[in-house]
Scaffold this active site. Structure first.
Site, PDB file in Angstrom:
ATOM      1  N   GLU A 298       0.865  -1.192   0.000  1.00 31.84           N
ATOM      2  CA  GLU A 298       0.000   0.000   0.000  1.00 31.84           C
ATOM      3  C   GLU A 298       0.893   1.230   0.000  1.00 31.84           C
ATOM      4  O   GLU A 298       1.743   1.366   0.872  1.00 31.84           O
ATOM      5  CB  GLU A 298      -0.885   0.034   1.255  1.00 31.84           C
ATOM      6  N   CYS A 332      -2.292   9.118   4.062  1.00 29.76           N
ATOM      7  CA  CYS A 332      -2.250   8.733   2.648  1.00 29.76           C
ATOM      8  C   CYS A 332      -3.542   9.147   1.962  1.00 29.76           C
ATOM      9  O   CYS A 332      -3.572   9.424   0.778  1.00 29.76           O
ATOM     10  CB  CYS A 332      -2.044   7.229   2.531  1.00 29.76           C
TER      11      CYS A 332
HETATM   12  P1  NAP Z   1       8.425   5.210   4.110  1.00 26.08           P
HETATM   13  O1  NAP Z   1       9.484   6.202   4.249  1.00 26.08           O
HETATM   14  O2  NAP Z   1       8.241   4.523   2.816  1.00 26.08           O
HETATM   15  O3  NAP Z   1       8.671   4.121   5.270  1.00 26.08           O
HETATM   16  C1  NAP Z   1       7.802   3.037   5.448  1.00 26.08           C
HETATM   17  C2  NAP Z   1       8.557   1.908   6.116  1.00 26.08           C
HETATM   18  O4  NAP Z   1       9.527   1.413   5.197  1.00 26.08           O
HETATM   19  C3  NAP Z   1       9.302   2.325   7.367  1.00 26.08           C
HETATM   20  O5  NAP Z   1       9.208   1.306   8.329  1.00 26.08           O
HETATM   21  C4  NAP Z   1      10.721   2.465   6.852  1.00 26.08           C
HETATM   22  O6  NAP Z   1      11.698   2.293   7.849  1.00 26.08           O
HETATM   23  C5  NAP Z   1      10.779   1.315   5.874  1.00 26.08           C
HETATM   24  N1  NAP Z   1      11.886   1.354   4.917  1.00 26.08           N
HETATM   25  C6  NAP Z   1      12.660   2.403   4.549  1.00 26.08           C
HETATM   26  N2  NAP Z   1      13.568   2.012   3.633  1.00 26.08           N
HETATM   27  C7  NAP Z   1      13.366   0.696   3.422  1.00 26.08           C
HETATM   28  C8  NAP Z   1      13.984  -0.286   2.583  1.00 26.08           C
HETATM   29  N3  NAP Z   1      14.996   0.005   1.763  1.00 26.08           N
HETATM   30  N4  NAP Z   1      13.503  -1.547   2.611  1.00 26.08           N
HETATM   31  C9  NAP Z   1      12.473  -1.878   3.413  1.00 26.08           C
HETATM   32  N5  NAP Z   1      11.869  -0.995   4.239  1.00 26.08           N
HETATM   33  C10 NAP Z   1      12.300   0.270   4.241  1.00 26.08           C
HETATM   34  O7  NAP Z   1       6.992   5.838   4.488  1.00 26.08           O
HETATM   35  P2  NAP Z   1       6.574   6.653   5.780  1.00 26.08           P
HETATM   36  O8  NAP Z   1       7.185   8.007   5.736  1.00 26.08           O
HETATM   37  O9  NAP Z   1       6.772   5.832   6.992  1.00 26.08           O
HETATM   38  O10 NAP Z   1       4.996   6.775   5.588  1.00 26.08           O
HETATM   39  C11 NAP Z   1       4.402   7.733   4.774  1.00 26.08           C
HETATM   40  C12 NAP Z   1       4.035   7.133   3.424  1.00 26.08           C
HETATM   41  O11 NAP Z   1       3.174   6.006   3.612  1.00 26.08           O
HETATM   42  C13 NAP Z   1       3.253   8.092   2.557  1.00 26.08           C
HETATM   43  O12 NAP Z   1       3.703   7.969   1.237  1.00 26.08           O
HETATM   44  C14 NAP Z   1       1.811   7.591   2.680  1.00 26.08           C
HETATM   45  O13 NAP Z   1       0.983   7.924   1.598  1.00 26.08           O
HETATM   46  C15 NAP Z   1       2.038   6.112   2.776  1.00 26.08           C
HETATM   47  N6  NAP Z   1       0.892   5.436   3.397  1.00 26.08           N
HETATM   48  C16 NAP Z   1       0.069   4.704   2.615  1.00 26.08           C
HETATM   49  C17 NAP Z   1      -1.041   4.090   3.167  1.00 26.08           C
HETATM   50  C18 NAP Z   1      -1.990   3.276   2.343  1.00 26.08           C
HETATM   51  O14 NAP Z   1      -2.799   2.550   2.924  1.00 26.08           O
HETATM   52  N7  NAP Z   1      -1.916   3.344   1.041  1.00 26.08           N
HETATM   53  C19 NAP Z   1      -1.299   4.232   4.533  1.00 26.08           C
HETATM   54  C20 NAP Z   1      -0.400   4.987   5.313  1.00 26.08           C
HETATM   55  C21 NAP Z   1       0.691   5.591   4.735  1.00 26.08           C
HETATM   56  P3  NAP Z   1      12.413   3.567   8.543  1.00 26.08           P
HETATM   57  O15 NAP Z   1      11.326   4.321   9.226  1.00 26.08           O
HETATM   58  O16 NAP Z   1      13.370   2.938   9.475  1.00 26.08           O
HETATM   59  O17 NAP Z   1      13.058   4.340   7.443  1.00 26.08           O
END
Ligand code: NAP
Length: 525
Positions: A298, A332
């Site tokens: 997602e 999101c």
């Molecule tokens: P993010 O930066 O993509 O991080 C999400 C998760 O991925 C975190 O646990 C992060 O760890 C981890 N991560 C980072 N680099 C990685 C890698 N190379 N391999 C595997 N995992 C890795 O997103 P966020 O800032 O936490 O959340 C905001 C985003 O989520 C927005 O784009 C929002 O739209 C989206 N979102 C979507 C939904 C939906 O249902 N569609 C719901 C909620 C949020 P670290 O924190 O340690 O970097």
């Protein structure tokens, strides 16, 4: 399998009912309980949180300070950080536990979720208070996040009871046939910080109840709240190794977890950049890998609300402001584009801006604050770049004042944005609303669909023909007619998008658990 069966009988489960959403800051229970819960949590700040691997707490010398975004001097907790060695230990534990957990009857697995829901319900205000301080969530936003997490637990428990019953497919000649599901194995769950309990809980609960074992990596910005899942599943009596908690930087352990040949499923919610990276890496197969990995993914959104010619102005002002600026636009599902038809524009937009000017900005623990800080310094920096871009690509209609301490960014409204602008295409993930003037409903619809994302959308209109048209042609995962585009509820509004917003797996919907299992068919003479 070791672990205590909570004993509740699933055959007696009442039909699923959503938890009550936040009843309001003035509700007597809320007004009494919330300040007390915040004080109770504040008295516990600064504790160290260990990893949880194979039923044991594991401490590491490396820790990360998780801070209050409204006051970064306030350390909410010190979170032990997993490196590659701890990630591997967790994968090994999960793989071992999977050999017994997969054979626990589906209905029995469901009882653990129901018990976990009970534990969370009992801690409702306290769990919400942690989010107020760690994620800068307003009372309502924090409370609703816990309620959603409980809904996931209760709903997936019932879904597994339904799906866990083998289906008789009928006979052909003398052959009888039936169909059932088996778990996939080890699931890596990678979660974002913005719905720190609900989304993590939903992905983990789905995997666990489907019979998979979990290695959970919370976001670095919400790892204290992430630890609540350890506490809840422990109290629910979940056997060792079924749920493992390994907070650590995505940049250090993310690829390692995704690449591991021990893993058969990755459940991810987060940004498009990380999601696409995971999909690509998961597609590679190692020599010693048994499974083609499944990715439940997602990602982000660039959601639009369309205002047609005629609509209820008061409702629109309330719902647009809430969709764009609730939790600082860090959802999101948040509205980041407001597409207003020419006929309504001059009459409506100034009223919206006047209403925005009245919104108070301050710490989330103050229930008078409509908007609080964004999650961290990086987010603050990135969003401020978009605020500058908004002034270059369009014209700023309003930019609020903000407190000097804490990770605040101004509530920002800009007009003059068209689909060619970056502000109309890129996810900002902050309180920046781009207003677009469309010549008519047709153009509004075309612009609404003009991004790579397809997550949520809303239309306000008194024209039934236009509403019907939007149902078919406003192509998003969750469409709302005459209401805000945020706040989906488990079961009744399954959530998730397609295109670059995700792979269409719909959390909280009737198909979700199927992604965590493989179907098998048996024929007997
Ligand atoms: P993010 O930066 O993509 O991080 C999400 C998760 O991925 C975190 O646990 C992060 O760890 C981890 N991560 C980072 N680099 C990685 C890698 N190379 N391999 C595997 N995992 C890795 O997103 P966020 O800032 O936490 O959340 C905001 C985003 O989520 C927005 O784009 C929002 O739209 C989206 N979102 C979507 C939904 C939906 O249902 N569609 C719901 C909620 C949020 P670290 O924190 O340690 O970097």
């Amino acid at each position: 399998m070791a672990g205590k069966n909570p004993g509740a009988s699933v055959s007696q489960l009442a039909p699923f009912k959503n938890e009550r959403i936040f009843p309001g800051v003035d509700h007597p229970t809320v007004a009494r309980a919330f300040p007390g819960a915040i004080a109770q949590v504040r008295a516990q700040l600064g504790k160290t949180y260990p990893l949880h691997i194979d039923g044991r707490d594991v401490t590491t010398s490396k820790t990360l300070d998780s801070v209050n975004p409204a006051d970064p001097d306030e350390v909410v907790g010190k979170v032990c950080q997993a490196g590659v060695a701890e990630a591997e230990q967790a994968l090994t534990a999960a793989q071992r536990a999977s050999l017994t957990w997969r054979d626990v009857a589906p209905a029995e697995r469901a009882t653990y979720l129901v018990k976990a829901a009970e534990v969370a319900r009992h801690r409702m205000f306290e769990l919400a208070a942690w989010q107020v301080l760690e994620e800068g969530k307003q009372w309502a936003q924090a409370y609703n996040d816990i309620a959603e997490g409980i809904d996931f637990l209760e709903y997936y428990a019932r879904e597994m009871v339904r799906l866990g019953t083998p289906q008789d497919l009928g006979s052909y000649d003398k052959e009888g046939n039936f169909y059932f599901y088996q778990p996939k194995g080890v699931a890596v769950v990678i979660a974002p910080w913005n719905f720190p309990f609900a989304i993590s809980c939903g992905m983990c609960a789905a995997a666990i109840v489907a019979g998979d074992t979990v290695v959970f990596k919370p976001s670095s910005q919400s790892s204290v709240v992430g630890h609540h899942l350890v506490e809840i599943f422990r109290e629910a009596g979940l056997p060792a190794g079924v749920f493992n908690y390994v907070p650590g930087p995505g940049s250090v352990i993310g690829d390692y977890l995704v690449d591991s040949p021990k893993v058969s499923l990755i459940a991810f919610t987060g940004s498009m950049a990380v999601g696409l990276r995971i999909i690509e890496r998961a597609a590679r197969t190692a020599e010693d890998q048994a499974y083609v990995k499944k990715v439940v993914c997602e990602m982000g959104g660039k959601n639009a609300i369309i205002l047609d010619e005629e609509f209820d102005e008061d409702a629109v002002i309330r719902d647009v402001l809430y969709s764009a600026f609730g939790y600082q636009g860090q959802k999101c599902s948040a509205c980041s584009r407001l597409i207003v038809t020419d006929k309504a524009y001059d009459r409506f937009v100034p009223k919206l801006v006047e209403a925005a000017k009245k919104l108070k900005i301050g710490p989330a623990e103050d229930p008078q604050s409509y908007m609080g800080p964004v999650i961290d310094r990086n987010a603050q920096r990135t969003i401020m770049q978009y605020v500058e871009l908004a002034a270059q690509e369009g014209k700023l209609l309003y930019q609020s004042e903000v407190p000097s301490k804490g990770y605040y960014v101004p509530l920002t409204i800009a007009e003059g944005i068209t689909p060619a602008h970056r502000l109309a295409q890129e996810e900002v993930f902050g309180p920046v609303l781009a207003i677009m003037r469309a010549k008519d409903f047709e153009q509004a619809l075309e612009w609404a669909n003009s991004t790579r994302f397809a997550l949520t959308g809303a239309i306000f209109s008194n024209n039934q023909e236009h509403l019907d048209r939007a149902v078919r042609d406003f192509r998003v995962g969750n469409l709302y007619l005459n209401r805000s585009c945020v706040g989906a509820l488990v079961k009744v509004q399954p959530f998730g998008g397609f295109k670059m917003s995700g792979v269409g797996t719909k959390a909280g919907g009737p198909d979700y658990l199927l992604h965590f299992m493989d179907p098998r068919s048996v024929t007997r003479q």
